[in-house]
Scaffold this active site. Structure first.
Site, PDB file in Angstrom:
ATOM      1  CG  HIS A  73      -0.359  -0.038   2.626  1.00 18.16           C
ATOM      2  ND1 HIS A  73       0.084   1.210   3.021  1.00 18.16           N
ATOM      3  CD2 HIS A  73      -0.137  -1.051   3.353  1.00 18.16           C
ATOM      4  CE1 HIS A  73       0.611   1.039   4.194  1.00 18.16           C
ATOM      5  NE2 HIS A  73       0.252  -0.596   4.696  1.00 18.16           N
ATOM      6  CG  ASP A  75      -2.466   4.248   2.647  1.00 15.65           C
ATOM      7  OD1 ASP A  75      -2.296   3.202   2.047  1.00 15.65           O
ATOM      8  OD2 ASP A  75      -3.557   4.321   3.321  1.00 15.65           O
ATOM      9  CG  ASP A 105       2.914   0.335   7.897  1.00 13.94           C
ATOM     10  OD1 ASP A 105       2.411  -0.585   6.999  1.00 13.94           O
ATOM     11  OD2 ASP A 105       1.858   0.784   8.888  1.00 13.94           O
ATOM     12  CD  GLU A 137      -3.246  -1.400   5.282  1.00 16.17           C
ATOM     13  OE1 GLU A 137      -3.443  -2.401   6.061  1.00 16.17           O
ATOM     14  OE2 GLU A 137      -2.680  -0.111   5.535  1.00 16.17           O
ATOM     15  CD  GLU A 138      -1.749   2.291   7.693  1.00 14.93           C
ATOM     16  OE1 GLU A 138      -2.361   1.791   8.291  1.00 14.93           O
ATOM     17  OE2 GLU A 138      -0.399   2.158   7.650  1.00 14.93           O
ATOM     18  CD  GLU A 165       0.787  -3.916   5.634  1.00  7.52           C
ATOM     19  OE1 GLU A 165       1.714  -3.348   6.325  1.00  7.52           O
ATOM     20  OE2 GLU A 165      -0.301  -3.759   5.428  1.00  7.52           O
ATOM     21  CG  HIS A 359       0.729   3.023  12.548  1.00  3.24           C
ATOM     22  ND1 HIS A 359      -0.699   2.467  12.675  1.00  3.24           N
ATOM     23  CD2 HIS A 359       1.007   2.798  11.263  1.00  3.24           C
ATOM     24  CE1 HIS A 359      -1.100   2.012  11.682  1.00  3.24           C
ATOM     25  NE2 HIS A 359      -0.114   2.186  10.875  1.00  3.24           N
TER      26      HIS A 359
END
Length: 387
Positions: A73, A75, A105, A137-138, A165, A359
Protein backbone atom coordinates in the site's frame (compact mmCIF):
# COMPACT_ATOMS: atom_id res chain seq x y z
CA UNK A 1 25.27 -0.24 -8.16
CA UNK A 2 24.27 -2.98 -5.70
CA UNK A 3 20.58 -3.76 -5.28
CA UNK A 4 20.63 -2.53 -1.68
CA UNK A 5 21.94 0.83 -2.88
CA UNK A 6 19.18 0.99 -5.49
CA UNK A 7 16.66 0.11 -2.81
CA UNK A 8 17.90 2.87 -0.51
CA UNK A 9 17.72 5.44 -3.29
CA UNK A 10 14.21 4.40 -4.29
CA UNK A 11 13.04 4.32 -0.68
CA UNK A 12 14.26 7.88 -0.23
CA UNK A 13 12.23 8.91 -3.27
CA UNK A 14 9.10 7.13 -1.99
CA UNK A 15 9.33 8.58 1.52
CA UNK A 16 9.57 12.06 0.01
CA UNK A 17 6.01 11.65 -1.30
CA UNK A 18 3.83 12.57 1.75
CA UNK A 19 1.12 10.06 0.92
CA UNK A 20 -0.89 10.37 4.14
CA UNK A 21 -4.23 8.64 3.59
CA UNK A 22 -6.13 11.93 3.74
CA UNK A 23 -4.10 13.24 0.79
CA UNK A 24 -3.55 12.21 -2.82
CA UNK A 25 -1.13 9.46 -3.82
CA UNK A 26 -1.18 10.26 -7.53
CA UNK A 27 2.37 11.60 -7.72
CA UNK A 28 3.86 8.49 -6.14
CA UNK A 29 1.77 6.25 -8.41
CA UNK A 30 2.89 8.18 -11.50
CA UNK A 31 6.52 7.94 -10.35
CA UNK A 32 6.30 4.17 -9.90
CA UNK A 33 4.39 3.71 -13.16
CA UNK A 34 7.06 5.62 -15.08
CA UNK A 35 9.82 3.48 -13.56
CA UNK A 36 7.99 0.24 -14.36
CA UNK A 37 6.91 1.37 -17.80
CA UNK A 38 10.51 2.18 -18.72
CA UNK A 39 11.34 -1.47 -18.06
CA UNK A 40 8.65 -2.67 -20.44
CA UNK A 41 5.94 -3.39 -17.92
CA UNK A 42 2.32 -2.95 -18.93
CA UNK A 43 1.03 -0.43 -16.40
CA UNK A 44 -2.57 0.23 -15.46
CA UNK A 45 -3.28 3.29 -13.32
CA UNK A 46 -6.75 2.75 -11.88
CA UNK A 47 -8.10 6.05 -10.53
CA UNK A 48 -10.86 6.15 -7.92
CA UNK A 49 -14.14 8.04 -8.28
CA UNK A 50 -12.71 11.18 -6.65
CA UNK A 51 -9.85 11.43 -9.13
CA UNK A 52 -7.39 12.01 -6.27
CA UNK A 53 -6.34 8.41 -5.53
CA UNK A 54 -5.20 5.54 -7.70
CA UNK A 55 -4.05 1.94 -7.64
CA UNK A 56 -1.22 0.79 -9.87
CA UNK A 57 -1.27 -2.67 -11.42
CA UNK A 58 1.76 -3.44 -13.56
CA UNK A 59 2.58 -6.67 -15.39
CA UNK A 60 5.88 -8.12 -16.57
CA UNK A 61 6.00 -11.37 -18.52
CA UNK A 62 3.33 -13.33 -20.36
CA UNK A 63 -0.23 -12.01 -20.49
CA UNK A 64 -2.14 -14.90 -18.95
CA UNK A 65 -3.74 -16.07 -15.74
CA UNK A 66 -1.77 -17.61 -12.90
CA UNK A 67 0.52 -14.68 -12.14
CA UNK A 68 2.27 -13.72 -8.91
CA UNK A 69 1.31 -10.44 -7.25
CA UNK A 70 3.79 -8.43 -5.17
CA UNK A 71 1.59 -5.93 -3.34
CA UNK A 72 2.11 -2.94 -1.09
CA UNK A 73 0.00 0.00 0.00
CA UNK A 74 1.21 3.46 -0.92
CA UNK A 75 -0.48 5.40 1.89
CA UNK A 76 0.99 6.18 5.30
CA UNK A 77 -0.45 7.31 8.61
CA UNK A 78 -0.24 10.97 9.71
CA UNK A 79 2.74 12.50 11.48
CA UNK A 80 0.74 15.26 13.20
CA UNK A 81 1.34 15.51 16.96
CA UNK A 82 4.21 13.03 16.79
CA UNK A 83 7.64 13.96 18.13
CA UNK A 84 9.99 13.22 15.22
CA UNK A 85 13.69 13.96 15.64
CA UNK A 86 13.95 14.98 11.95
CA UNK A 87 11.78 15.62 8.91
CA UNK A 88 9.62 12.48 8.59
CA UNK A 89 9.44 12.86 4.80
CA UNK A 90 13.20 13.05 4.28
CA UNK A 91 14.87 9.66 4.65
CA UNK A 92 17.95 9.49 6.82
CA UNK A 93 20.35 6.66 7.53
CA UNK A 94 21.89 5.94 10.93
CA UNK A 95 23.17 2.85 12.76
CA UNK A 96 22.10 0.39 10.08
CA UNK A 97 18.59 1.80 9.86
CA UNK A 98 16.66 3.92 7.38
CA UNK A 99 14.27 6.40 9.01
CA UNK A 100 11.18 8.08 7.61
CA UNK A 101 7.40 7.85 7.54
CA UNK A 102 6.53 4.65 5.73
CA UNK A 103 10.06 3.22 5.94
CA UNK A 104 8.72 -0.09 7.24
CA UNK A 105 4.98 0.37 6.68
CA UNK A 106 5.40 -0.29 3.87
CA UNK A 107 7.52 1.65 1.42
CA UNK A 108 10.59 -0.44 2.27
CA UNK A 109 9.00 -3.44 0.59
CA UNK A 110 7.85 -1.37 -2.38
CA UNK A 111 11.37 0.03 -2.80
CA UNK A 112 12.89 -3.46 -2.76
CA UNK A 113 10.38 -4.64 -5.37
CA UNK A 114 11.10 -1.68 -7.65
CA UNK A 115 14.84 -2.25 -7.26
CA UNK A 116 14.57 -5.93 -8.23
CA UNK A 117 12.05 -5.48 -11.08
CA UNK A 118 14.87 -5.04 -13.67
CA UNK A 119 15.88 -8.65 -12.94
CA UNK A 120 12.37 -9.86 -13.74
CA UNK A 121 12.23 -7.66 -16.83
CA UNK A 122 15.54 -9.02 -18.16
CA UNK A 123 14.38 -12.64 -18.10
CA UNK A 124 11.91 -14.79 -19.96
CA UNK A 125 9.34 -15.43 -17.26
CA UNK A 126 7.29 -18.61 -17.12
CA UNK A 127 4.31 -16.80 -15.54
CA UNK A 128 3.30 -13.15 -15.09
CA UNK A 129 4.79 -11.01 -12.35
CA UNK A 130 2.39 -8.29 -11.18
CA UNK A 131 3.43 -5.28 -9.11
CA UNK A 132 0.50 -3.79 -7.25
CA UNK A 133 0.42 -0.51 -5.31
CA UNK A 134 -2.83 0.39 -3.55
CA UNK A 135 -4.29 3.43 -1.84
CA UNK A 136 -5.99 3.92 1.55
CA UNK A 137 -5.05 0.67 3.24
CA UNK A 138 -4.69 2.53 6.52
CA UNK A 139 -8.33 3.68 6.46
CA UNK A 140 -10.11 0.48 5.52
CA UNK A 141 -8.27 -1.17 2.61
CA UNK A 142 -10.33 0.92 0.23
CA UNK A 143 -7.91 0.69 -2.68
CA UNK A 144 -7.50 -3.08 -2.52
CA UNK A 145 -11.27 -3.53 -2.42
CA UNK A 146 -11.57 -1.49 -5.61
CA UNK A 147 -8.62 -3.26 -7.18
CA UNK A 148 -10.03 -6.77 -6.92
CA UNK A 149 -13.24 -5.50 -8.49
CA UNK A 150 -11.29 -3.92 -11.32
CA UNK A 151 -9.28 -7.12 -11.88
CA UNK A 152 -12.50 -9.12 -12.07
CA UNK A 153 -13.91 -6.65 -14.60
CA UNK A 154 -10.73 -6.92 -16.71
CA UNK A 155 -10.77 -10.73 -16.34
CA UNK A 156 -7.26 -10.78 -14.86
CA UNK A 157 -6.79 -13.77 -12.55
CA UNK A 158 -3.45 -14.00 -10.71
CA UNK A 159 -3.03 -17.14 -8.63
CA UNK A 160 -1.09 -15.92 -5.61
CA UNK A 161 -0.14 -12.77 -3.73
CA UNK A 162 2.71 -11.78 -1.44
CA UNK A 163 1.77 -8.74 0.62
CA UNK A 164 4.90 -7.08 1.96
CA UNK A 165 3.68 -5.71 5.30
CA UNK A 166 6.41 -5.58 7.97
CA UNK A 167 6.72 -9.10 9.43
CA UNK A 168 10.52 -9.21 9.93
CA UNK A 169 10.43 -11.49 6.87
CA UNK A 170 8.41 -14.11 8.73
CA UNK A 171 5.69 -15.83 6.74
CA UNK A 172 2.23 -14.87 7.99
CA UNK A 173 -0.56 -17.13 6.76
CA UNK A 174 -3.43 -15.80 8.86
CA UNK A 175 -4.84 -12.74 10.57
CA UNK A 176 -8.21 -11.68 11.88
CA UNK A 177 -10.54 -9.43 9.96
CA UNK A 178 -11.32 -5.89 11.08
CA UNK A 179 -14.87 -4.59 10.90
CA UNK A 180 -15.81 -1.09 12.07
CA UNK A 181 -19.35 0.15 12.57
CA UNK A 182 -21.14 3.26 13.77
CA UNK A 183 -24.70 2.79 14.97
CA UNK A 184 -26.79 5.99 15.06
CA UNK A 185 -29.88 6.41 17.26
CA UNK A 186 -32.47 9.08 16.43
CA UNK A 187 -35.07 9.61 19.13
CA UNK A 188 -37.12 12.60 20.26
CA UNK A 189 -35.77 15.52 22.26
CA UNK A 190 -37.72 17.00 25.12
CA UNK A 191 -37.56 18.55 28.57
CA UNK A 192 -35.82 16.45 31.19
CA UNK A 193 -38.73 16.89 33.61
CA UNK A 194 -40.97 14.67 31.46
CA UNK A 195 -38.69 11.86 30.22
CA UNK A 196 -41.58 9.63 29.15
CA UNK A 197 -42.62 12.22 26.57
CA UNK A 198 -39.36 11.85 24.67
CA UNK A 199 -37.25 9.05 23.22
CA UNK A 200 -33.88 9.14 24.92
CA UNK A 201 -31.36 8.21 22.24
CA UNK A 202 -28.54 7.82 24.77
CA UNK A 203 -30.51 5.35 26.86
CA UNK A 204 -31.23 3.21 23.82
CA UNK A 205 -27.58 3.43 22.81
CA UNK A 206 -26.65 2.13 26.28
CA UNK A 207 -29.04 -0.78 25.86
CA UNK A 208 -27.41 -1.49 22.50
CA UNK A 209 -23.95 -1.47 24.06
CA UNK A 210 -25.16 -3.81 26.79
CA UNK A 211 -26.30 -6.25 24.11
CA UNK A 212 -22.91 -5.98 22.41
CA UNK A 213 -21.22 -6.86 25.70
CA UNK A 214 -23.46 -9.91 26.08
CA UNK A 215 -22.55 -11.03 22.58
CA UNK A 216 -18.86 -10.49 23.32
CA UNK A 217 -19.10 -13.28 25.89
CA UNK A 218 -20.97 -15.51 23.44
CA UNK A 219 -18.08 -15.11 20.99
CA UNK A 220 -15.69 -16.72 23.46
CA UNK A 221 -17.84 -19.84 23.43
CA UNK A 222 -17.59 -19.90 19.62
CA UNK A 223 -13.78 -20.16 19.66
CA UNK A 224 -12.72 -22.46 16.81
CA UNK A 225 -10.89 -25.62 17.79
CA UNK A 226 -7.16 -25.15 17.45
CA UNK A 227 -7.36 -21.38 16.92
CA UNK A 228 -3.83 -19.94 16.85
CA UNK A 229 -4.86 -16.32 17.34
CA UNK A 230 -4.30 -14.36 20.53
CA UNK A 231 -6.89 -14.16 21.90
CA UNK A 232 -8.22 -17.20 20.04
CA UNK A 233 -11.79 -15.93 19.68
CA UNK A 234 -13.42 -13.10 17.75
CA UNK A 235 -13.12 -9.87 19.76
CA UNK A 236 -15.66 -7.06 20.05
CA UNK A 237 -15.12 -3.70 21.67
CA UNK A 238 -16.85 -0.34 21.92
CA UNK A 239 -14.63 2.63 21.11
CA UNK A 240 -16.98 5.57 21.62
CA UNK A 241 -20.50 6.46 22.76
CA UNK A 242 -21.63 10.03 22.14
CA UNK A 243 -24.87 11.91 22.65
CA UNK A 244 -26.72 14.58 24.56
CA UNK A 245 -26.37 18.34 24.96
CA UNK A 246 -27.26 19.18 28.59
CA UNK A 247 -28.32 17.68 31.92
CA UNK A 248 -31.95 18.67 31.51
CA UNK A 249 -32.51 17.85 27.83
CA UNK A 250 -33.68 14.45 26.64
CA UNK A 251 -31.09 13.58 23.99
CA UNK A 252 -32.56 13.01 20.57
CA UNK A 253 -29.36 11.80 18.92
CA UNK A 254 -26.63 9.36 19.96
CA UNK A 255 -24.04 7.18 18.25
CA UNK A 256 -21.91 4.17 19.14
CA UNK A 257 -18.61 3.37 17.43
CA UNK A 258 -17.67 -0.29 17.76
CA UNK A 259 -15.42 -2.81 16.12
CA UNK A 260 -15.28 -6.53 15.51
CA UNK A 261 -12.14 -8.57 14.78
CA UNK A 262 -13.50 -11.86 13.53
CA UNK A 263 -11.58 -15.11 13.26
CA UNK A 264 -14.09 -16.19 10.60
CA UNK A 265 -16.72 -14.71 8.31
CA UNK A 266 -19.28 -16.82 10.17
CA UNK A 267 -18.69 -14.80 13.35
CA UNK A 268 -19.11 -11.52 11.49
CA UNK A 269 -22.43 -12.64 10.06
CA UNK A 270 -23.53 -13.97 13.46
CA UNK A 271 -22.88 -10.68 15.29
CA UNK A 272 -24.48 -8.48 12.64
CA UNK A 273 -27.56 -10.70 12.51
CA UNK A 274 -27.86 -10.72 16.29
CA UNK A 275 -27.57 -6.95 16.79
CA UNK A 276 -29.86 -6.17 13.87
CA UNK A 277 -32.47 -8.59 15.23
CA UNK A 278 -32.21 -6.97 18.67
CA UNK A 279 -32.82 -3.55 17.14
CA UNK A 280 -35.75 -4.73 15.03
CA UNK A 281 -37.35 -6.84 17.75
CA UNK A 282 -36.85 -4.76 20.88
CA UNK A 283 -35.36 -1.30 20.51
CA UNK A 284 -37.23 0.10 17.53
CA UNK A 285 -40.71 -1.03 18.67
CA UNK A 286 -40.16 0.65 22.05
CA UNK A 287 -38.83 3.84 20.47
CA UNK A 288 -41.57 4.08 17.86
CA UNK A 289 -44.30 3.50 20.42
CA UNK A 290 -43.50 7.06 21.53
CA UNK A 291 -42.17 8.59 18.29
CA UNK A 292 -43.01 6.98 14.98
CA UNK A 293 -40.02 8.47 13.16
CA UNK A 294 -37.41 7.10 15.57
CA UNK A 295 -34.70 5.05 13.93
CA UNK A 296 -31.55 3.04 14.56
CA UNK A 297 -29.11 2.70 11.67
CA UNK A 298 -25.91 0.63 11.65
CA UNK A 299 -23.38 2.18 9.27
CA UNK A 300 -20.54 0.05 7.92
CA UNK A 301 -17.33 2.08 8.20
CA UNK A 302 -15.16 -0.75 6.96
CA UNK A 303 -15.26 -4.52 6.67
CA UNK A 304 -11.79 -5.87 5.95
CA UNK A 305 -11.65 -9.61 5.40
CA UNK A 306 -9.32 -11.69 7.50
CA UNK A 307 -6.69 -14.01 6.05
CA UNK A 308 -7.76 -17.54 6.91
CA UNK A 309 -5.01 -20.18 7.21
CA UNK A 310 -5.54 -22.99 4.72
CA UNK A 311 -3.79 -26.32 4.25
CA UNK A 312 -3.06 -25.86 0.54
CA UNK A 313 -1.29 -22.53 0.07
CA UNK A 314 0.99 -22.11 -2.94
CA UNK A 315 2.12 -18.68 -1.77
CA UNK A 316 3.29 -20.14 1.54
CA UNK A 317 5.17 -22.96 -0.20
CA UNK A 318 6.96 -20.58 -2.59
CA UNK A 319 7.94 -18.04 0.07
CA UNK A 320 9.10 -20.80 2.43
CA UNK A 321 11.34 -22.19 -0.31
CA UNK A 322 12.74 -18.73 -1.01
CA UNK A 323 13.37 -17.74 2.61
CA UNK A 324 14.16 -21.12 4.16
CA UNK A 325 11.38 -20.66 6.72
CA UNK A 326 10.19 -23.82 8.44
CA UNK A 327 6.74 -22.60 9.36
CA UNK A 328 4.19 -19.82 9.19
CA UNK A 329 2.57 -17.69 11.87
CA UNK A 330 -0.62 -15.73 12.47
CA UNK A 331 -0.80 -12.10 13.66
CA UNK A 332 -3.32 -9.78 15.24
CA UNK A 333 -2.96 -6.83 12.84
CA UNK A 334 -4.89 -6.66 9.59
CA UNK A 335 -3.74 -6.40 5.98
CA UNK A 336 -5.12 -6.49 2.45
CA UNK A 337 -4.27 -10.19 2.12
CA UNK A 338 -7.78 -11.39 2.94
CA UNK A 339 -9.19 -9.45 0.00
CA UNK A 340 -6.78 -11.19 -2.38
CA UNK A 341 -7.69 -14.52 -0.80
CA UNK A 342 -11.40 -13.84 -1.27
CA UNK A 343 -10.64 -13.08 -4.92
CA UNK A 344 -9.35 -16.62 -5.30
CA UNK A 345 -5.61 -16.23 -4.77
CA UNK A 346 -3.44 -17.99 -2.26
CA UNK A 347 -1.83 -15.32 -0.11
CA UNK A 348 0.76 -14.71 2.57
CA UNK A 349 2.12 -11.63 4.28
CA UNK A 350 5.90 -11.32 4.32
CA UNK A 351 7.99 -8.18 4.28
CA UNK A 352 10.88 -6.26 5.81
CA UNK A 353 10.71 -4.38 9.10
CA UNK A 354 8.81 -4.78 12.32
CA UNK A 355 5.19 -3.86 12.97
CA UNK A 356 6.46 -2.55 16.31
CA UNK A 357 7.92 0.42 14.41
CA UNK A 358 4.84 1.14 12.31
CA UNK A 359 2.82 4.32 12.98
CA UNK A 360 5.39 5.63 15.49
CA UNK A 361 7.63 8.70 15.37
CA UNK A 362 11.08 7.96 13.97
CA UNK A 363 9.73 4.94 12.10
CA UNK A 364 12.57 2.89 10.62
CA UNK A 365 13.48 -0.27 8.74
CA UNK A 366 16.69 -2.19 9.33
CA UNK A 367 18.94 -2.32 6.27
CA UNK A 368 19.51 -6.01 7.01
CA UNK A 369 15.76 -6.55 6.67
CA UNK A 370 15.77 -4.93 3.24
CA UNK A 371 18.69 -7.18 2.24
CA UNK A 372 16.71 -10.25 3.31
CA UNK A 373 13.74 -9.03 1.26
CA UNK A 374 15.96 -8.43 -1.77
CA UNK A 375 17.29 -11.98 -1.43
CA UNK A 376 13.73 -13.35 -1.45
CA UNK A 377 12.78 -11.30 -4.50
CA UNK A 378 15.92 -12.17 -6.48
CA UNK A 379 15.26 -15.82 -5.67
CA UNK A 380 11.73 -15.41 -7.03
CA UNK A 381 13.11 -13.89 -10.22
CA UNK A 382 15.36 -16.91 -10.65
CA UNK A 383 12.52 -19.31 -9.93
CA UNK A 384 10.23 -17.73 -12.51
CA UNK A 385 12.96 -17.73 -15.11
CA UNK A 386 13.98 -21.33 -14.44
CA UNK A 387 10.54 -22.91 -14.07
Amino acid sequence: MALIDDTKEILGELIAFPTVSSDSNLELIAHAADRLGALGAETRVLVDETGSKANLFATIGPERDGGIVLSGHSDVVPVADQDWSADPFAMREADGRLYGRGACDMKGFIAAVLAVVPLFASRQLSRPLHVCLTYDEEVGCLGARKLVGDLAAMDIRPSLAIIGEPTEMRIIEGHKGCCEYTTVFRGLEGHGSVPDAGVNAVEYAVRYVTRLMELREVLKARTPDGSRFEPPWTTLQVGRLAGGVAHNVIPGLASVDWELRPVSEADRHFICEQVDAYVAGELLPAMRAVHGSAEVVRHVIGEVAGLEPVDDNEARRIVAALTGANGADVVSFGTEAGLFQQFGMSAVVCGPGSIAQAHKPDEFVEISQLQACIAMLTGLAGKLAAA
